[in-house]
Design an enzyme around this catalytic site. Structure first.
Site, PDB file in Angstrom:
ATOM      1  N   ASP A 280      54.634   8.117  12.302  1.00 43.15           N
ATOM      2  CA  ASP A 280      53.421   8.868  12.619  1.00 43.15           C
ATOM      3  C   ASP A 280      52.243   7.883  12.639  1.00 43.15           C
ATOM      4  O   ASP A 280      52.319   6.772  12.114  1.00 43.15           O
ATOM      5  CB  ASP A 280      53.185  10.018  11.634  1.00 43.15           C
ATOM      6  CG  ASP A 280      52.266  11.081  12.234  1.00 43.15           C
ATOM      7  OD1 ASP A 280      51.683  10.835  13.311  1.00 43.15           O
ATOM      8  OD2 ASP A 280      52.127  12.163  11.644  1.00 43.15           O
TER       9      ASP A 280
HETATM   10  C1  BGC Z   1      49.961  13.613  13.818  1.00 39.40           C
HETATM   11  C2  BGC Z   1      51.195  13.814  14.649  1.00 39.40           C
HETATM   12  C3  BGC Z   1      50.898  13.524  16.089  1.00 39.40           C
HETATM   13  C4  BGC Z   1      50.353  12.114  16.200  1.00 39.40           C
HETATM   14  C5  BGC Z   1      50.068  11.693  17.615  1.00 39.40           C
HETATM   15  C6  BGC Z   1      49.299  12.278  14.090  1.00 39.40           C
HETATM   16  O1  BGC Z   1      48.065  12.196  13.483  1.00 39.40           O
HETATM   17  O2  BGC Z   1      50.304  13.728  12.461  1.00 39.40           O
HETATM   18  O3  BGC Z   1      51.683  15.114  14.484  1.00 39.40           O
HETATM   19  O4  BGC Z   1      52.053  13.684  16.858  1.00 39.40           O
HETATM   20  O5  BGC Z   1      49.169  12.044  15.451  1.00 39.40           O
HETATM   21  O6  BGC Z   1      48.970  12.319  18.117  1.00 39.40           O
END
Ligand code: BGC
Length: 740
Positions: A280
């Site tokens: 993530d």
């Molecule tokens: C979130 C994810 C997301 C990623 C990309 C992160 O901050 O936790 O769920 O897919 O960003 O945008």
């Protein structure tokens, strides 16, 4: 005999050709790996976000093979920009390896469905699969290959802003609905132009954040991890999900992006997952903040050894993998294995054969068939919590009031960045179409958080002209979603005061709540004649609401999360343990805030009922149902056998309606204590007034197990209760035993 031989030969040939297809991709992967320099391999492990369109620095990075994937890369409608990047990767980098574009396509793309928590209240896997298909078709037409969805975290904490993105509190239901999303996103053939690679996230335990505060620490004993938090992820693997995302949280002291136990031992070892894991957003680097890595080099070491293939936003792999190999801390073979997983998915997606988007398929974006899916999903997501008989409304003069009655952006809910705000139809627009001059609208409060009362007078004037008030309250979009946790889960701003002022008018009042989480609103529901919980319903929320309010359809949503009476009850969930001193019904009804004689020494509160305000599985319709004649095919089943459980359900009301029959079990005694109820099946059935149907569930002994003292899955012989019910608290009860 002859026939058998022939069949065997055919099987062999089939198997041979299947194996050959798989071998072909594996061959291609290893051929390509053989040709790659170490820098090119590391490049595949890096996901970057182009800061702004095209610039020469970024173009050079792509040319040099230092980019494996792009995140976001342009807003919607920018498929041509995505093509330009791809042309550089394919035509100007040494090996021409295509980029894979990832984006958060969570609950729709430009056509927005209800937020996932609302969607889950449909209990309709088929519709949810259709919704994910719809989202994939729209996003793929815009040049996206990969969605960071489904989010299949289990949570039991409505304070957590990301509860909006979940399918609620139950592992069984989330497994079924999450797998449906995977199938919908990925379609029947992953190489199809309109298929997206799905991503099971956030692996794992993210929804158990202490205090409901986003990114917070989680402590999850292995048994609970395996019984509650892992099943939905395993179900995603079984549904063929191409990728996983490692979560932000620290699980029992080891952050998810450096967690060898979850990423390698379980995911790859036990489940045989052969796709790739993306971290993530900066979650690898954040292991320094966690106090798990001293520096970025250790971040790279711990992530790559634990099992993260691709780094989302961060420089640890780019800056340190090569040196780690040079120092003999990791082998190039390990890097090869991580890269092979990425290439495998790129081949499976067909990116080498069809790297570019040709702009076709864009007609589907916001098409009438997509709007129809969004409409149907919004209708089915609505949960009727209370109805004194006022609903459905007859044609009358209506005062439509409230901050969410005409707020297109808020109605789409969190993670709807690509959603077309201009396409959203609000309740005001939809009611206006039906009622014309008989609609009196006033927002009362502009935004859900506003504390000013300037708009009250106008709202009261609207109410004065009408026969019925429809008050649309809730949370604006920005109160839920990532990093948007709340310590209080009441209606924010002056909404309670607005409702109280309207109650004073004495006019009948229907309250609709659009929110990203379960809220506490007892004071309002006591005075309202009806309460409909709508979460954030998406593009077609307005027309769907009108259909329900005016009785074109009967509401059919059922809660997928227990609604607390007060924030102090959290975590509250139906599949809790019994305790040694279970609360007794006599402990109910203690008025809030007035401690009385505690009566028994049981596991209760002295100032509020121990039960939820609305239980898991709860939801009313315009009709009524009677359940009778629960039957079990036998009093006992073998430990490897199955049991058939049936009951009759009759629609005893005046409306055609949909019932969601729910099958629960309880394992009465175990080598470890078991929850008081566990969902094991559900069926949606449509019944006309007076119609009776028998629902049939096949309960397999194998599904009754749990992870025992040694953390292995076990089904234990013994006594069980079984219910076919209409929510987690009410149903017909039977019993059976499981025998060796
Ligand atoms: C979130 C994810 C997301 C990623 C990309 C992160 O901050 O936790 O769920 O897919 O960003 O945008």
């Amino acid at each position: 005999m002859k026939k058998t031989k022939h069949q065997a030969l055919c099987m062999l040939l089939l198997l041979g050709s299947l194996l050959q297809a798989e071998v072909t991709i594996e061959d291609k992967v290893s051929d390509l790996l053989d040709k790659m320099t170490l820098q090119e391999k590391i490049g595949q492990m890096i996901q970057r976000m182009p800061a702004s369109g095209m610039n020469s620095e970024f173009i050079d990075l792509i040319k040099s093979g230092s980019v494996g994937s792009l995140l976001n890369a342009g807003t919607n409608n920018q498929w041509q920009l995505r093509n330009q990047f791809q042309h550089i990767a394919v035509e100007q980098s040494r090996l021409g390896i295509p980029l894979i574009y990832g984006r958060d396509v969570i609950h729709g793309y430009q056509t927005i469905l209800p937020i996932p928590l609302g969607l889950s209240c449909t209990w309709n896997a088929e519709l949810i699969e259709k919704g994910a298909r719809m989202a994939a078709i729209e996003a793929a037409a815009d040049g996206i290959h990969w969605t960071f969805a489904p989010m299949i975290d289990i949570t039991r904490d409505p304070r957590w802003g990301r509860i909006a993105e979940t399918c609620g509190e139950d592992p069984y239901l989330t497994s079924i609905l999450g797998a449906a999303m995977v199938r919908g996103f990925q379609g029947e053939i992953l190489t199809a132009a309109d298929a997206l690679v799905a991503c099971a996230k956030h692996y794992v335990g993210y929804g158990a954040a202490e205090g409901g505060r986003d990114y917070n620490t989680t402590w999850i004993p292995e048994r609970q991890l395996r019984d509650v938090f892992l099943p939905s992820f395993h179900a995603a693997v079984m549904a063929g999900v191409g990728t996983f995302m490692s979560a932000f949280n620290d699980i029992n002291g080891v952050p998810a992006s450096g967690n060898e136990f979850t990423l390698s031992q379980i995911l790859r070892g036990e489940w045989k997952f052969d796709g790739f894991v993306v971290s993530d957003w900066a979650s690898m680097h954040q292991m320094i903040n966690h106090g798990f890595c001293q520096d970025e080099k250790e971040v790279a070491f711990k992530s790559v050894t634990a099992g993260v293939n691709m780094e989302m936003v961060g420089n640890a792999y780019e800056r340190h993998l090569e040196q780690l190999i040079a120092e003999g801390k990791i082998s190039e073979k390990l890097v090869d294995a991580r890269v092979a997983d990425i290439l495998r998915i790129k081949y499976r997606k067909g990116l080498f054969d069809r790297p570019y988007n040709d702009g076709r398929g864009r007609d589907a974006i916001l098409s009438s068939s997509h709007l129809q899916i969004a409409h149907q999903a919004a209708v089915q997501s609505a949960v009727l919590l209370k109805n004194d008989g006022i609903l459905p409304l007859k044609k009358c003069r209506i005062a439509l009031i409230g901050p969410l009655a005409d707020s297109p952006f808020d109605q789409m809910g969190c993670w709807s960045g690509d959603g077309a705000v201009s396409a959203v139809v609000t309740p005001k627009a939809a009611f206006g179409e039906r009622l014309g001059a008989n609609l009196y609208y006033a927002s009362g409060i502009k935004k859900s958080r506003d504390i000013g009362r300037e708009g009250f007078a106008e709202a009261l004037q609207a109410a004065a002209k009408a026969d019925v008030i429809v008050l649309v309250l809730g949370e604006e979009q920005s109160l839920s979603g990532e990093a948007h946790s709340r310590a209080f889960i009441n209606l924010p701003g002056a909404q309670n005061e607005l409702a109280a002022a309207l109650v004073e008018t004495g006019k009948p009042m229907v309250v609709v709540i659009m929110a990203g989480r379960p809220l506490t609103f007892q004071n309002i529901s006591e005075h309202a004649d009806a309460v409909l919980y709508y979460f954030h319903p998406g593009t077609m929320g307005g027309p769907a609401l009108a259909d329900i309010i005016f009785g074109d359809v009967s509401p059919c949503g059922r809660l997928t999360v227990s609604f607390p009476r007060t924030v102090g009850q959290i975590p509250i969930y139906y599949a809790h343990k019994n305790t040694g001193r279970p609360p007794v019904p006599q402990s109910l009804g203690i008025p809030m805030g007035t401690p009385v004689d505690p009566r028994e020494d049981t596991s209760k509160y002295m100032d509020v009922d121990y039960t939820p305000e609305y239980p898991f599985g709860y939801g009313l319709t315009y009709s009524s149902f009677v359940y009778e004649n629960l039957r079990l095919s036998a009093p006992a089943m073998k430990i490897d056998g199955e049991l058939i459980v049936t009951a009759e359900i009759t629609n005893t009301g005046q409306f055609p309606a949909t019932e969601v029959a729910q099958l629960y079990i309880r394992d009465l005694f175990g080598s470890v204590t078991r929850p008081v109820k566990e969902l094991k099946g559900f069926q949606r059935i449509n019944l006309n007034p007076g119609e009776k149907k028998r629902v049939t569930f096949v309960l397999k002994a194998h599904d009754l197990g749990f992870h025992g003292l040694d953390h292995h899955y076990v089904v234990e012989p013994g006594a069980f209760h079984v219910w076919i019910g209409w929510n987690a608290e009410q149903g017909l009860q039977g019993e059976f035993t499981v025998v060796e």
